[in-house]
Design a protein around this motif. Sequence first.
Motif, short mmCIF file in Angstrom:
data_model
loop_
_atom_site.label_atom_id
_atom_site.label_comp_id
_atom_site.label_asym_id
_atom_site.label_seq_id
_atom_site.Cartn_x
_atom_site.Cartn_y
_atom_site.Cartn_z
N ASP A 1 0.83 -1.21 0.00
CA ASP A 1 0.00 0.00 0.00
C ASP A 1 0.86 1.26 0.00
O ASP A 1 0.57 2.23 -0.71
CB ASP A 1 -0.94 0.02 1.20
CG ASP A 1 -2.14 -0.90 1.05
OD1 ASP A 1 -2.40 -1.35 -0.09
OD2 ASP A 1 -2.81 -1.17 2.06
N GLN A 2 1.93 1.26 0.80
CA GLN A 2 2.84 2.41 0.82
C GLN A 2 3.44 2.64 -0.56
O GLN A 2 3.55 3.78 -1.02
CB GLN A 2 3.98 2.18 1.82
CG GLN A 2 3.60 2.29 3.25
CD GLN A 2 4.78 1.97 4.18
OE1 GLN A 2 5.84 1.49 3.74
NE2 GLN A 2 4.60 2.24 5.45
N PHE B 1 2.22 1.74 -3.51
CA PHE B 1 1.22 2.19 -4.48
C PHE B 1 0.77 3.63 -4.21
O PHE B 1 0.49 4.37 -5.15
CB PHE B 1 0.01 1.25 -4.50
CG PHE B 1 0.32 -0.10 -5.08
CD1 PHE B 1 1.03 -0.23 -6.25
CD2 PHE B 1 -0.12 -1.25 -4.45
CE1 PHE B 1 1.33 -1.47 -6.79
CE2 PHE B 1 0.16 -2.50 -4.98
CZ PHE B 1 0.89 -2.61 -6.15
N LYS B 2 0.70 4.03 -2.94
CA LYS B 2 0.20 5.36 -2.62
C LYS B 2 1.30 6.42 -2.52
O LYS B 2 1.08 7.58 -2.87
CB LYS B 2 -0.57 5.31 -1.29
CG LYS B 2 -1.85 4.51 -1.39
CD LYS B 2 -2.54 4.39 -0.05
CE LYS B 2 -3.78 3.52 -0.17
NZ LYS B 2 -4.35 3.19 1.13
N GLN B 3 2.48 6.02 -2.03
CA GLN B 3 3.52 7.02 -1.76
C GLN B 3 4.82 6.76 -2.53
O GLN B 3 5.76 7.54 -2.41
CB GLN B 3 3.84 7.02 -0.26
CG GLN B 3 2.64 7.27 0.61
CD GLN B 3 2.90 6.89 2.07
OE1 GLN B 3 4.01 6.50 2.44
NE2 GLN B 3 1.88 7.00 2.89
N SER B 4 4.90 5.66 -3.25
CA SER B 4 6.11 5.29 -4.00
C SER B 4 7.34 5.17 -3.10
O SER B 4 8.46 5.48 -3.51
CB SER B 4 6.39 6.27 -5.13
OG SER B 4 5.36 6.24 -6.08
N ASP C 1 -0.34 -5.09 -10.97
CA ASP C 1 -0.43 -3.76 -10.36
C ASP C 1 0.93 -3.12 -10.18
O ASP C 1 1.10 -1.92 -10.42
CB ASP C 1 -1.15 -3.83 -9.01
CG ASP C 1 -2.64 -4.11 -9.15
OD1 ASP C 1 -3.20 -3.98 -10.27
OD2 ASP C 1 -3.27 -4.48 -8.12
N LYS D 1 2.43 0.22 -11.87
CA LYS D 1 2.99 1.26 -11.01
C LYS D 1 4.37 1.68 -11.52
O LYS D 1 4.64 2.88 -11.66
CB LYS D 1 3.08 0.73 -9.56
CG LYS D 1 3.81 1.63 -8.60
CD LYS D 1 3.00 2.83 -8.25
CE LYS D 1 3.70 3.66 -7.19
NZ LYS D 1 3.18 5.02 -7.16
N ASP E 1 5.00 5.36 -13.14
CA ASP E 1 5.89 6.27 -12.44
C ASP E 1 7.18 6.54 -13.22
O ASP E 1 8.03 7.30 -12.77
CB ASP E 1 6.27 5.72 -11.06
CG ASP E 1 5.13 5.80 -10.06
OD1 ASP E 1 4.06 6.37 -10.39
OD2 ASP E 1 5.29 5.28 -8.93
#
Length: 182
Positions: free
Chosen positions: A46-47, A49-52, A169, A173, A177
Amino acid sequence: TEVAKNTEDLTAFFIPSGGINGISPLEEAEKILKVPSSVNLSVILDQIFKQSKISNEVEIKKVINDNSQTLDLVKQSSNSSFVQLPEYDNLEKIKAAVMETGIPRTMGSWRNLSKLIAIRAFLEAQQKQDTKAVEDLFIIIRLGHLIQNANNGIMGYLIGQDMKMNGVDMLYKLIGDGKLGT
């Protein structure tokens, strides 16, 4: 390979009759997987995916290093022809288990294997090891696909799908990015 047709509801089941079953290395990987309770792989994904980023990168790198043999076994399993649990190796067993929602084995930790590899791929991409990162992601995409399509019951299908999506996913990502090829 044999396709057994269930004429009652017009479904077909894939029952492999040749090739290499990847269940043994996957079960061995599952047995030797070492993730300390302080490391939650779902939270780390989750980190990413949300914060790279990963908040406890040193600790997760140690977990990855400690599980190098485990990850090699996952790769070995993904190179197999199929991943078929013995509980579902013939049509009668499959028909009896189609609506069963219980996990026949500890398949639940298979998702942790795919999460760990997805996290390793993220770290490899950060270190400009694009080829290794993409190779790792395709390992879990293929393995998830093999599990998903092997008549391992409804939970086996869902676990395979989750494993496959961890790889897809993360690939999205990394591409989105611009982490690959830079």
